[in-house]
Write a protein that holds these residues in place. Structure first.
Motif, PDB file in Angstrom:
ATOM      1  N   ALA A 170       0.823  -1.209   0.000  1.00 26.34           N
ATOM      2  CA  ALA A 170       0.000   0.000   0.000  1.00 26.34           C
ATOM      3  C   ALA A 170       0.858   1.261   0.000  1.00 26.34           C
ATOM      4  O   ALA A 170       0.511   2.255  -0.653  1.00 26.34           O
ATOM      5  CB  ALA A 170      -0.925  -0.008   1.214  1.00 26.34           C
ATOM      6  N   SER A 192       2.188   1.647  -3.646  1.00 28.30           N
ATOM      7  CA  SER A 192       1.118   2.093  -4.540  1.00 28.30           C
ATOM      8  C   SER A 192       0.634   3.486  -4.173  1.00 28.30           C
ATOM      9  O   SER A 192       0.343   4.306  -5.054  1.00 28.30           O
ATOM     10  CB  SER A 192      -0.053   1.102  -4.481  1.00 28.30           C
ATOM     11  N   GLY A 193       0.561   3.777  -2.875  1.00 29.95           N
ATOM     12  CA  GLY A 193       0.111   5.094  -2.437  1.00 29.95           C
ATOM     13  C   GLY A 193       1.056   6.201  -2.866  1.00 29.95           C
ATOM     14  O   GLY A 193       0.616   7.292  -3.248  1.00 29.95           O
ATOM     15  N   SER A 253      -3.069   0.360  -8.781  1.00 28.58           N
ATOM     16  CA  SER A 253      -2.452   0.871  -7.554  1.00 28.58           C
ATOM     17  C   SER A 253      -3.514   1.249  -6.535  1.00 28.58           C
ATOM     18  O   SER A 253      -3.371   0.985  -5.331  1.00 28.58           O
ATOM     19  CB  SER A 253      -1.576   2.088  -7.873  1.00 28.58           C
ATOM     20  N   VAL A 296      -4.810  -1.863  -4.874  1.00 29.82           N
ATOM     21  CA  VAL A 296      -3.909  -2.360  -3.821  1.00 29.82           C
ATOM     22  C   VAL A 296      -4.107  -1.562  -2.541  1.00 29.82           C
ATOM     23  O   VAL A 296      -4.217  -2.125  -1.439  1.00 29.82           O
ATOM     24  CB  VAL A 296      -2.444  -2.286  -4.288  1.00 29.82           C
ATOM     25  N   CYS A 297      -4.173  -0.230  -2.665  1.00 33.14           N
ATOM     26  CA  CYS A 297      -4.340   0.616  -1.475  1.00 33.14           C
ATOM     27  C   CYS A 297      -5.665   0.349  -0.774  1.00 33.14           C
ATOM     28  O   CYS A 297      -5.709   0.160   0.448  1.00 33.14           O
ATOM     29  CB  CYS A 297      -4.254   2.088  -1.866  1.00 33.14           C
ATOM     30  N   ALA A 354      -5.657  -3.094   0.912  1.00 26.17           N
ATOM     31  CA  ALA A 354      -4.879  -3.121   2.151  1.00 26.17           C
ATOM     32  C   ALA A 354      -5.642  -2.456   3.288  1.00 26.17           C
ATOM     33  O   ALA A 354      -5.662  -2.958   4.418  1.00 26.17           O
ATOM     34  CB  ALA A 354      -3.535  -2.422   1.932  1.00 26.17           C
ATOM     35  N   VAL A 355      -6.279  -1.315   2.999  1.00 24.93           N
ATOM     36  CA  VAL A 355      -7.050  -0.620   4.042  1.00 24.93           C
ATOM     37  C   VAL A 355      -8.195  -1.495   4.532  1.00 24.93           C
ATOM     38  O   VAL A 355      -8.430  -1.622   5.746  1.00 24.93           O
ATOM     39  CB  VAL A 355      -7.578   0.723   3.499  1.00 24.93           C
ATOM     40  N   ALA A 359      -6.382  -6.621  -2.872  1.00 28.19           N
ATOM     41  CA  ALA A 359      -4.987  -6.206  -2.982  1.00 28.19           C
ATOM     42  C   ALA A 359      -4.176  -7.177  -3.850  1.00 28.19           C
ATOM     43  O   ALA A 359      -3.352  -6.750  -4.671  1.00 28.19           O
ATOM     44  CB  ALA A 359      -4.363  -6.101  -1.588  1.00 28.19           C
ATOM     45  N   ALA A 365       2.373   1.811   7.822  1.00 26.91           N
ATOM     46  CA  ALA A 365       2.112   2.321   6.478  1.00 26.91           C
ATOM     47  C   ALA A 365       1.930   3.838   6.493  1.00 26.91           C
ATOM     48  O   ALA A 365       2.478   4.548   5.631  1.00 26.91           O
ATOM     49  CB  ALA A 365       0.874   1.640   5.897  1.00 26.91           C
ATOM     50  N   TRP A 370       4.443   6.450   4.644  1.00 26.36           N
ATOM     51  CA  TRP A 370       3.910   7.151   3.462  1.00 26.36           C
ATOM     52  C   TRP A 370       3.851   8.664   3.632  1.00 26.36           C
ATOM     53  O   TRP A 370       4.310   9.415   2.774  1.00 26.36           O
ATOM     54  CB  TRP A 370       2.517   6.606   3.153  1.00 26.36           C
TER      55      TRP A 370
END
Length: 292
Positions: A77, A80-81, A116, A119-120, A123-124, A138, A195, A199
């Motif tokens: 994440a 991708s983030g 992307s 995926v984010c 994950a969340v 994801a 994360a 980030w």
């Protein structure tokens, strides 16, 4: 149907638990409709494969991947983030109108951004309590990203090896987590905090608020290493297991650092020292703690 599935288990496991598995499975599926029975058969086959590979929850490898999986999701994440926020920053900074930029975006770029985002979001969702749908989302995003990289850059010399390998490794780590150890609240919370901490500062730096132009991916890896050290200190362990799990989860961050450093190996090789150094410092701290 149970007998063929039973053969998927190792011989020693069949000898010890085979009859019990057959009895429980037959009793459980006796009154099920066909679709539900097929799902139960699939679950039994998956468990047999996990036992054969040593990835069930009772094995050391299963417990190791259960620890690594949420952090692999978090690392994916973060990678991708960062791609999404950097694209958005470029979109806002550009003098061209937003609608013009969006209308002229090529399909490959749009697909990469959507993957992307997948995926984010996955994950969340997984780290906030709904592991199965979130992890599935994801993993689909990761596998889609790998396929797109291979399709767009078929030559390994064009920088596709690192992101493709990272996406596949991350998906494999997430899928290796035993079903009954998924969604651990403490680990999911720690992974989510990791994360965010990995980030957000990089995004702030990318806005130009500080004089730093790049960290070559060092900050996210440093946060991951510190997270492993904190987990080891809380568990009063030597740190080898926790830092090993962080190393297993780190492939998206390593791939991101490699592409950030314009495919130069030297800055990235330095990142690999963070995890063993953190493991050594954690072991020293635990040794001093025991002597007190």
């Amino acid at each position: 149907m149970t007998d063929p599935l039973l053969r998927l288990y190792p011989a020693a496991y069949r000898a010890a638990y085979g009859q019990e598995i057959v009895d429980v499975h037959r009793e459980m599926t006796a009154d099920m409709p066909r679709a539900a029975r097929l799902r139960a058969d699939a679950d039994l086959a998956a468990h047999a494969v996990r036992v054969r590979l040593g990835l069930d929850s009772a094995s050391r490898a299963g417990r190791f991947f259960a620890l690594a999986a949420p952090f692999a999701l978090a690392a994916g994440a973060v990678d991708s983030g960062l791609h999404l926020t950097r694209w958005y920053a470029g979109l806002v900074r550009s003098p061209a109108p937003v609608w013009v930029q969006l209308s002229t975006m090529d399909g490959a770029r749009a697909a990469y951004l959507l993957l992307s985002l997948l995926v984010c979001l996955g994950a969340v969702i997984a780290l906030t309590g709904r592991w199965l749908p979130g992890a599935a989302m994801a993993v689909c995003g990761l596998l889609g990203t790998a396929v797109q990289w291979v399709a767009a850059t078929p030559s390994p010399g064009e920088g596709a090896v690192a992101p493709v390998t990272a996406a596949l490794l991350t998906a494999a780590v997430v899928l290796s987590c035993p079903p009954d150890r998924r969604g651990d609240k403490q680990l999911s919370t720690a992974a989510g905090v990791m994360a965010a901490a990995a980030w957000f500062p990089v995004v702030v730096v990318d806005t130009g608020a500080f004089g730093v132009t790049t960290d070559y991916g060092a900050w996210p890896m440093l946060v991951l290493a510190l997270t492993g050290a904190v987990l080891a200190v809380r568990a009063r362990s030597s740190g080898l297991r926790e830092l090993g799990a962080m190393a297993m989860a780190s492939s998206p961050l390593v791939a991101h650092a490699y592409t950030d450093a314009w495919l130069e190996l030297r800055p990235v090789l330095g990142l690999f020292l963070l995890l063993p150094v953190a493991a050594a410092l954690t072991a020293c701290f635990q040794a001093v703690r025991r002597r007190r």
